[in-house]
Design a protein around this motif. Structure first.
Motif, PDB file in Angstrom:
ATOM      1  N   SER A  56      39.818 -18.484  -5.445  1.00  0.00           N
ATOM      2  CA  SER A  56      39.369 -17.156  -5.026  1.00  0.00           C
ATOM      3  C   SER A  56      39.633 -16.916  -3.538  1.00  0.00           C
ATOM      4  N   ARG A  57      39.860 -17.989  -2.772  1.00  0.00           N
ATOM      5  CA  ARG A  57      40.241 -17.859  -1.363  1.00  0.00           C
ATOM      6  C   ARG A  57      41.762 -17.980  -1.186  1.00  0.00           C
ATOM      7  N   ASN A  58      42.496 -17.832  -2.300  1.00  0.00           N
ATOM      8  CA  ASN A  58      43.965 -17.882  -2.320  1.00  0.00           C
ATOM      9  C   ASN A  58      44.522 -19.229  -1.866  1.00  0.00           C
ATOM     10  N   LYS A  59      43.789 -20.286  -2.171  1.00  0.00           N
ATOM     11  CA  LYS A  59      44.244 -21.662  -1.923  1.00  0.00           C
ATOM     12  C   LYS A  59      44.589 -22.294  -3.266  1.00  0.00           C
ATOM     13  N   GLU A  60      45.498 -23.263  -3.261  1.00  0.00           N
ATOM     14  CA  GLU A  60      45.883 -23.925  -4.507  1.00  0.00           C
ATOM     15  C   GLU A  60      45.142 -25.243  -4.676  1.00  0.00           C
TER      16      GLU A  60
END
Length: 93
Positions: A56-60
Motif C-alpha cells: 500500500s506504500r508502493n513498495k515491493e
C-alpha cells in the motif's frame, strides 16, 4: 503534476486500462483479497497478509510473482504468492 496525470491517462488508453483504475483499486476488489493499483499494475494479496502495508506504500515485498496481461483489462497482476493470483482470478466479484 498535470503532465504526469496526462501521461498516466495516455498509458492507460494504450494498455486498454481505464484511467480511473490508476487511483481506484475498489474497481478490482473481490472478497478475501486486498487490491492495490500502482503504475498500471494490479497488486493482489490475501486479506490480512503481512505485506499489505508494504504494498500500500508502493513498495515491493521480498518475493514477487508477476503475470503480464493476466489481470482484468489485460493488466499486469502482481502478488507475493502465485497461488493468490490464481485464487483471485478464479474468484467471483
Amino acid at each position: 503534476m498535470r503532465a504526469i496525470a496526462l501521461a498516466l491517462a495516455a498509458s492507460a488508453l494504450l494498455l486498454n486500462v481505464p484511467a480511473s483504475a490508476e487511483t481506484n483499486s475498489d474497481a478490482f476488489a473481490k472478497k478475501g483479497f486486498f487490491t492495490h493499483v500502482h503504475d498500471g499494475r494490479l497488486w493482489v494479496l490475501s486479506e490480512g497478509d503481512k505485506d499489505i502495508e508494504l504494498v500500500s506504500r508502493n513498495k515491493e515485498p521480498k518475493e514477487v510473482t508477476t503475470r503480464i496481461a493476466a489481470g482484468p483489462n489485460n493488466m499486469t497482476i502482481k502478488s507475493n504468492k502465485p497461488d493468490v493470483i490464481d485464487a483471485y482470478l478464479a474468484a467471483e466479484k
